[in-house]
Write a protein that holds these residues in place. Structure first.
Motif, PDB file in Angstrom:
ATOM      1  N   PRO A 109       5.627  54.792 -17.690  1.00 14.34           N
ATOM      2  CA  PRO A 109       6.765  53.874 -17.524  1.00 14.34           C
ATOM      3  C   PRO A 109       6.728  52.704 -18.501  1.00 14.34           C
ATOM      4  O   PRO A 109       5.661  52.225 -18.880  1.00 14.34           O
ATOM      5  CB  PRO A 109       6.606  53.368 -16.085  1.00 14.34           C
ATOM      6  N   THR A 110       7.915  52.245 -18.867  1.00 11.54           N
ATOM      7  CA  THR A 110       8.071  51.083 -19.734  1.00 11.54           C
ATOM      8  C   THR A 110       8.168  49.829 -18.860  1.00 11.54           C
ATOM      9  O   THR A 110       8.296  49.924 -17.627  1.00 11.54           O
ATOM     10  CB  THR A 110       9.358  51.200 -20.570  1.00 11.54           C
ATOM     11  N   LYS A 111       8.174  48.666 -19.497  1.00 11.07           N
ATOM     12  CA  LYS A 111       8.361  47.417 -18.755  1.00 11.07           C
ATOM     13  C   LYS A 111       9.691  47.433 -18.012  1.00 11.07           C
ATOM     14  O   LYS A 111       9.799  46.961 -16.889  1.00 11.07           O
ATOM     15  CB  LYS A 111       8.282  46.220 -19.691  1.00 11.07           C
ATOM     16  N   GLY A 112      10.709  48.000 -18.659  1.00  7.58           N
ATOM     17  CA  GLY A 112      12.013  48.110 -18.016  1.00  7.58           C
ATOM     18  C   GLY A 112      11.974  49.009 -16.792  1.00  7.58           C
ATOM     19  O   GLY A 112      12.633  48.729 -15.790  1.00  7.58           O
ATOM     20  N   ASP A 113      11.197  50.077 -16.861  1.00  7.16           N
ATOM     21  CA  ASP A 113      11.040  50.972 -15.707  1.00  7.16           C
ATOM     22  C   ASP A 113      10.397  50.235 -14.539  1.00  7.16           C
ATOM     23  O   ASP A 113      10.833  50.355 -13.391  1.00  7.16           O
ATOM     24  CB  ASP A 113      10.180  52.188 -16.065  1.00  7.16           C
ATOM     25  N   TYR A 114       9.355  49.460 -14.849  1.00  6.94           N
ATOM     26  CA  TYR A 114       8.691  48.691 -13.791  1.00  6.94           C
ATOM     27  C   TYR A 114       9.654  47.678 -13.175  1.00  6.94           C
ATOM     28  O   TYR A 114       9.682  47.497 -11.959  1.00  6.94           O
ATOM     29  CB  TYR A 114       7.453  47.965 -14.326  1.00  6.94           C
ATOM     30  N   ARG A 115      10.461  47.015 -14.005  1.00 10.00           N
ATOM     31  CA  ARG A 115      11.449  46.053 -13.495  1.00 10.00           C
ATOM     32  C   ARG A 115      12.467  46.743 -12.593  1.00 10.00           C
ATOM     33  O   ARG A 115      12.854  46.199 -11.561  1.00 10.00           O
ATOM     34  CB  ARG A 115      12.157  45.345 -14.648  1.00 10.00           C
ATOM     35  N   GLN A 116      12.897  47.924 -12.991  1.00  8.91           N
ATOM     36  CA  GLN A 116      13.870  48.678 -12.207  1.00  8.91           C
ATOM     37  C   GLN A 116      13.290  49.053 -10.833  1.00  8.91           C
ATOM     38  O   GLN A 116      13.964  48.914  -9.815  1.00  8.91           O
ATOM     39  CB  GLN A 116      14.276  49.935 -12.982  1.00  8.91           C
ATOM     40  N   LEU A 117      12.048  49.495 -10.810  1.00  4.07           N
ATOM     41  CA  LEU A 117      11.387  49.842  -9.553  1.00  4.07           C
ATOM     42  C   LEU A 117      11.203  48.601  -8.688  1.00  4.07           C
ATOM     43  O   LEU A 117      11.478  48.617  -7.484  1.00  4.07           O
ATOM     44  CB  LEU A 117      10.043  50.515  -9.846  1.00  4.07           C
ATOM     45  N   SER A 118      10.779  47.504  -9.296  1.00  5.92           N
ATOM     46  CA  SER A 118      10.598  46.246  -8.577  1.00  5.92           C
ATOM     47  C   SER A 118      11.911  45.760  -7.973  1.00  5.92           C
ATOM     48  O   SER A 118      11.943  45.288  -6.833  1.00  5.92           O
ATOM     49  CB  SER A 118      10.034  45.191  -9.527  1.00  5.92           C
ATOM     50  N   ALA A 119      12.991  45.876  -8.722  1.00  5.29           N
ATOM     51  CA  ALA A 119      14.304  45.439  -8.227  1.00  5.29           C
ATOM     52  C   ALA A 119      14.716  46.254  -7.007  1.00  5.29           C
ATOM     53  O   ALA A 119      15.271  45.708  -6.047  1.00  5.29           O
ATOM     54  CB  ALA A 119      15.351  45.555  -9.328  1.00  5.29           C
ATOM     55  N   GLY A 120      14.448  47.546  -7.019  1.00  6.97           N
ATOM     56  CA  GLY A 120      14.765  48.390  -5.866  1.00  6.97           C
ATOM     57  C   GLY A 120      13.968  47.979  -4.636  1.00  6.97           C
ATOM     58  O   GLY A 120      14.506  47.905  -3.521  1.00  6.97           O
ATOM     59  N   ILE A 121      12.697  47.680  -4.825  1.00  9.09           N
ATOM     60  CA  ILE A 121      11.850  47.250  -3.715  1.00  9.09           C
ATOM     61  C   ILE A 121      12.301  45.876  -3.217  1.00  9.09           C
ATOM     62  O   ILE A 121      12.432  45.656  -2.007  1.00  9.09           O
ATOM     63  CB  ILE A 121      10.367  47.232  -4.132  1.00  9.09           C
ATOM     64  N   ASP A 122      12.566  44.947  -4.129  1.00 10.15           N
ATOM     65  CA  ASP A 122      13.033  43.618  -3.731  1.00 10.15           C
ATOM     66  C   ASP A 122      14.356  43.686  -2.966  1.00 10.15           C
ATOM     67  O   ASP A 122      14.565  42.935  -2.018  1.00 10.15           O
ATOM     68  CB  ASP A 122      13.181  42.705  -4.945  1.00 10.15           C
ATOM     69  N   GLN A 123      15.227  44.578  -3.375  1.00  6.87           N
ATOM     70  CA  GLN A 123      16.508  44.718  -2.670  1.00  6.87           C
ATOM     71  C   GLN A 123      16.256  45.134  -1.219  1.00  6.87           C
ATOM     72  O   GLN A 123      16.875  44.607  -0.293  1.00  6.87           O
ATOM     73  CB  GLN A 123      17.396  45.732  -3.381  1.00  6.87           C
ATOM     74  N   TYR A 124      15.339  46.067  -1.028  1.00  7.64           N
ATOM     75  CA  TYR A 124      14.981  46.503   0.324  1.00  7.64           C
ATOM     76  C   TYR A 124      14.326  45.354   1.102  1.00  7.64           C
ATOM     77  O   TYR A 124      14.690  45.082   2.244  1.00  7.64           O
ATOM     78  CB  TYR A 124      14.048  47.710   0.242  1.00  7.64           C
ATOM     79  N   LEU A 125      13.375  44.665   0.494  1.00  6.15           N
ATOM     80  CA  LEU A 125      12.683  43.564   1.172  1.00  6.15           C
ATOM     81  C   LEU A 125      13.644  42.455   1.572  1.00  6.15           C
ATOM     82  O   LEU A 125      13.462  41.811   2.614  1.00  6.15           O
ATOM     83  CB  LEU A 125      11.585  42.986   0.273  1.00  6.15           C
ATOM     84  N   SER A 126      14.666  42.230   0.761  1.00  3.94           N
ATOM     85  CA  SER A 126      15.608  41.139   1.039  1.00  3.94           C
ATOM     86  C   SER A 126      16.322  41.314   2.373  1.00  3.94           C
ATOM     87  O   SER A 126      16.736  40.335   2.992  1.00  3.94           O
ATOM     88  CB  SER A 126      16.620  40.998  -0.100  1.00  3.94           C
ATOM     89  N   VAL A 127      16.449  42.539   2.831  1.00  6.40           N
ATOM     90  CA  VAL A 127      17.091  42.811   4.120  1.00  6.40           C
ATOM     91  C   VAL A 127      16.298  42.162   5.258  1.00  6.40           C
ATOM     92  O   VAL A 127      16.862  41.767   6.274  1.00  6.40           O
ATOM     93  CB  VAL A 127      17.208  44.342   4.351  1.00  6.40           C
ATOM     94  N   PHE A 128      14.989  42.023   5.058  1.00  5.62           N
ATOM     95  CA  PHE A 128      14.115  41.551   6.128  1.00  5.62           C
ATOM     96  C   PHE A 128      13.662  40.100   5.969  1.00  5.62           C
ATOM     97  O   PHE A 128      12.894  39.601   6.773  1.00  5.62           O
ATOM     98  CB  PHE A 128      12.884  42.468   6.225  1.00  5.62           C
ATOM     99  N   GLN A 129      14.152  39.420   4.941  1.00  2.00           N
ATOM    100  CA  GLN A 129      13.807  38.009   4.766  1.00  2.00           C
ATOM    101  C   GLN A 129      14.341  37.189   5.920  1.00  2.00           C
ATOM    102  O   GLN A 129      15.428  37.451   6.442  1.00  2.00           O
ATOM    103  CB  GLN A 129      14.422  37.454   3.477  1.00  2.00           C
ATOM    104  N   ASP A 130      13.587  36.161   6.305  1.00  2.00           N
ATOM    105  CA  ASP A 130      14.070  35.247   7.331  1.00  2.00           C
ATOM    106  C   ASP A 130      15.276  34.497   6.791  1.00  2.00           C
ATOM    107  O   ASP A 130      15.290  34.107   5.625  1.00  2.00           O
ATOM    108  CB  ASP A 130      12.998  34.234   7.706  1.00  2.00           C
ATOM    109  N   MET A 131      16.253  34.249   7.619  1.00  4.56           N
ATOM    110  CA  MET A 131      17.438  33.516   7.189  1.00  4.56           C
ATOM    111  C   MET A 131      17.070  32.117   6.700  1.00  4.56           C
ATOM    112  O   MET A 131      17.633  31.626   5.740  1.00  4.56           O
ATOM    113  CB  MET A 131      18.453  33.430   8.331  1.00  4.56           C
ATOM    114  N   GLU A 132      16.098  31.483   7.333  1.00  2.00           N
ATOM    115  CA  GLU A 132      15.720  30.134   6.912  1.00  2.00           C
ATOM    116  C   GLU A 132      15.103  30.145   5.517  1.00  2.00           C
ATOM    117  O   GLU A 132      15.302  29.230   4.737  1.00  2.00           O
ATOM    118  CB  GLU A 132      14.780  29.491   7.919  1.00  2.00           C
ATOM    119  N   MET A 133      14.345  31.205   5.173  1.00  5.68           N
ATOM    120  CA  MET A 133      13.786  31.302   3.830  1.00  5.68           C
ATOM    121  C   MET A 133      14.908  31.470   2.817  1.00  5.68           C
ATOM    122  O   MET A 133      14.926  30.835   1.782  1.00  5.68           O
ATOM    123  CB  MET A 133      12.817  32.487   3.719  1.00  5.68           C
ATOM    124  N   THR A 134      15.847  32.342   3.132  1.00  2.00           N
ATOM    125  CA  THR A 134      16.966  32.582   2.235  1.00  2.00           C
ATOM    126  C   THR A 134      17.775  31.304   2.064  1.00  2.00           C
ATOM    127  O   THR A 134      18.142  30.928   0.963  1.00  2.00           O
ATOM    128  CB  THR A 134      17.867  33.714   2.779  1.00  2.00           C
TER     129      THR A 134
END
Length: 146
Positions: A109-134
């Protein structure tokens, strides 16, 4: 750090959501919210020692696993072109563990590939963030803009 820890760090180190990251064995652990933790790990999907995706589990400290999601490299990256003549149509990236060694099989994988994978994971994690943190992050962003 072993191979898997290094690769997970390449994926998650710039995460805007996963805090207090710890890398242990083949997994990355971190904090998403007050009582919400995440476990991120490379997984096989049926072929021994062939890691074809990354699984993210959401864990409530008081209640256990709440949810999990598998991101397959084939879904994120699809087939990738390589110069190896044995794979004229390209290859779906995977990690292969063999004889005590692990590495990406043919395609790295390239740096861009890693960023793309990270963005997908972050998008999923964002669903579970506390509202106060957001809310706190949004307030901080507004203050920086002023």
């Amino acid at each position: 750090m072993n191979f898997f820890e290094n690769e997970l760090k390449k994926v998650m180190e710039k995460s805007a959501i996963l805090r207090e990251q710890k890398y242990v064995g083949r997994a990355c652990f971190g904090t998403v919210g007050k009582d919400i933790r995440a476990r991120i790990e490379f997984v096989t999907t049926g072929t021994a020692d062939q890691y074809e995706g990354i699984k993210t589990s959401i864990i409530n400290r008081k209640e256990g696993v709440v949810d999990s999601m598998l991101l397959r490299f084939s879904d994120i990256w699809g087939k990738r072109k390589v110069s190896n003549p044995n794979f004229k149509d390209g290859i779906i990236p995977c990690i292969w563990a063999d004889d005590g060694k692990s590495d990406w099989y043919v395609y790295h994988p390239t740096k861009g590939d890693y960023r793309q994978l990270s963005a997908g994971i972050d998008q999923y994690l964002s669903v579970f963030q506390d509202m106060e943190m957001t809310q706190g992050e949004q307030d901080g962003s507004m203050q920086q803009m002023q």
